[in-house]
Design a protein around this motif. Structure first.
Motif, mmCIF file in Angstrom:
data_model
loop_
_atom_site.group_PDB
_atom_site.id
_atom_site.type_symbol
_atom_site.label_atom_id
_atom_site.label_comp_id
_atom_site.label_asym_id
_atom_site.label_seq_id
_atom_site.Cartn_x
_atom_site.Cartn_y
_atom_site.Cartn_z
ATOM 1 N N UNK A 64 40.621 47.095 48.669
ATOM 2 C CA UNK A 64 41.561 46.036 47.846
ATOM 3 C C UNK A 64 41.531 45.731 46.386
ATOM 4 N N UNK A 65 41.939 46.757 45.340
ATOM 5 C CA UNK A 65 40.897 46.084 44.379
ATOM 6 C C UNK A 65 41.503 44.473 43.872
ATOM 7 N N UNK A 66 40.821 43.657 43.437
ATOM 8 C CA UNK A 66 41.373 42.814 42.870
ATOM 9 C C UNK A 66 40.915 42.335 41.108
ATOM 10 N N UNK A 100 40.254 32.002 57.928
ATOM 11 C CA UNK A 100 38.923 31.396 58.013
ATOM 12 C C UNK A 100 37.736 31.376 57.817
ATOM 13 N N UNK A 101 36.999 32.478 57.056
ATOM 14 C CA UNK A 101 35.863 33.233 56.712
ATOM 15 C C UNK A 101 35.454 33.809 55.663
ATOM 16 N N UNK A 102 34.223 33.765 55.580
ATOM 17 C CA UNK A 102 34.071 34.391 54.074
ATOM 18 C C UNK A 102 34.522 35.892 53.199
ATOM 19 N N UNK A 103 35.445 36.278 52.407
ATOM 20 C CA UNK A 103 35.773 37.614 52.480
ATOM 21 C C UNK A 103 35.247 37.944 51.731
ATOM 22 N N UNK A 104 34.946 40.191 52.135
ATOM 23 C CA UNK A 104 33.904 40.877 52.069
ATOM 24 C C UNK A 104 34.246 41.281 50.798
ATOM 25 N N UNK A 105 33.375 41.258 49.774
ATOM 26 C CA UNK A 105 33.857 41.531 48.472
ATOM 27 C C UNK A 105 32.607 42.706 48.087
ATOM 28 N N UNK A 106 32.813 42.870 46.832
ATOM 29 C CA UNK A 106 32.057 44.529 46.222
ATOM 30 C C UNK A 106 32.486 44.312 44.780
ATOM 31 N N UNK A 107 32.059 45.730 44.181
ATOM 32 C CA UNK A 107 32.248 45.997 42.763
ATOM 33 C C UNK A 107 31.915 47.228 42.478
ATOM 34 N N UNK A 108 33.275 48.143 42.010
ATOM 35 C CA UNK A 108 33.580 49.649 41.862
ATOM 36 C C UNK A 108 32.864 49.903 40.857
ATOM 37 N N UNK A 109 31.969 50.999 41.414
ATOM 38 C CA UNK A 109 31.517 51.160 39.935
ATOM 39 C C UNK A 109 31.981 52.039 39.500
ATOM 40 N N UNK A 124 36.269 43.845 44.130
ATOM 41 C CA UNK A 124 37.602 44.651 45.192
ATOM 42 C C UNK A 124 37.611 44.168 46.585
ATOM 43 N N UNK A 125 38.229 44.014 47.458
ATOM 44 C CA UNK A 125 38.077 42.912 48.744
ATOM 45 C C UNK A 125 38.303 44.622 49.940
ATOM 46 N N UNK A 126 36.666 44.072 50.764
ATOM 47 C CA UNK A 126 36.273 45.263 51.241
ATOM 48 C C UNK A 126 37.019 44.194 52.732
#
Length: 220
Positions: A103-105, A119-128, A135-137
């Motif tokens: 999901x693009x942020x 209640x958990x840390x969100x899984x985030x990344x970068x879209x090259x 982005x949210x994974x």
């Protein structure tokens, strides 16, 4: 004498007219407008109408799959802390299928300080493929609440404080901003009526959606 009746000529099929609105921009201001949003494309109107008609036919001929992720109930709550604008964002996210999805942020000129999914840390990344866009994974279906803590330094101009940044334009949202006593708000260059007495703190509730850029000025 025989009576002759002429049939009415069939009306020509109206050319497909794209929805939207016309905005007249003085020529001397056009360059400023184009530089403000780099996603503009200029083309002759007949060419645009032809492309729109083709896209409309393609949409009717080919059923569109439902989106893998839905976003609703988006709310931004902002406040001024010293020389920073701090924004707390909440989004209700529904994933409809099993398997990893992104999901693009689409937040610009904002620092991300915290992100939690439920209640958990969100899984985030970068879209090259999108210049490192955040982005949210997501992997599991269901509905969860994404909570983000964002920040933007405020620029001081005299007694005013300014901030310019971008929020995801595709999500209709509510933007709530708290300002101190004696302070007023300008939203994208337009003065907003203060909802409280001048000697009291004020909370502005603003509708947001479809805007590439937000410019805030907190002023006397």
């Amino acid at each position: 004498l025989p009576q002759v009746t002429h049939a009415q000529q069939p009306a020509a099929e109206a050319e497909s007219e794209p929805p939207g609105r016309r905005v007249f921009v003085p020529l001397e201001e056009l360059q400023t407008l184009l530089q403000r949003d780099r996603n503009w494309v200029l083309m002759p109107r007949p060419e645009f109408r032809q492309l729109y008609a083709q896209a409309k036919r393609n949409t009717l001929d080919k059923p569109q799959p439902p989106p893998a992720i839905g976003v609703r109930d988006v709310k931004y709550s902002a406040r001024v802390e010293a020389d920073q604008l701090v924004i707390s964002a909440t989004l209700k996210i529904t994933k409809f299928s099993v398997g990893w999805q992104m999901l693009p942020l689409d937040f610009r000129e904002l620092s991300l300080e915290q992100a939690r999914l439920g209640d958990q840390p969100a899984k985030l990344g970068r879209d090259p493929a999108a210049e490192g866009r955040l982005v949210l994974l997501l992997d599991q279906p269901g509905t969860q609440i994404l909570t983000l803590q964002l920040a933007r330094p405020l620029t001081a101009v005299g007694g005013d404080k300014l901030a310019a940044f971008g929020l995801a334009p595709l999500w209709a949202a509510e933007f709530v901003l708290q300002v101190p006593p004696q302070k007023h708000l300008q939203w994208n260059g337009v003065a907003v009526e203060r909802p409280a007495a001048n000697d009291q703190p004020a909370t502005f509730n603003l509708a947001f959606g479809g805007q590439q850029q937000i410019e805030l000025r907190i002023t006397d």
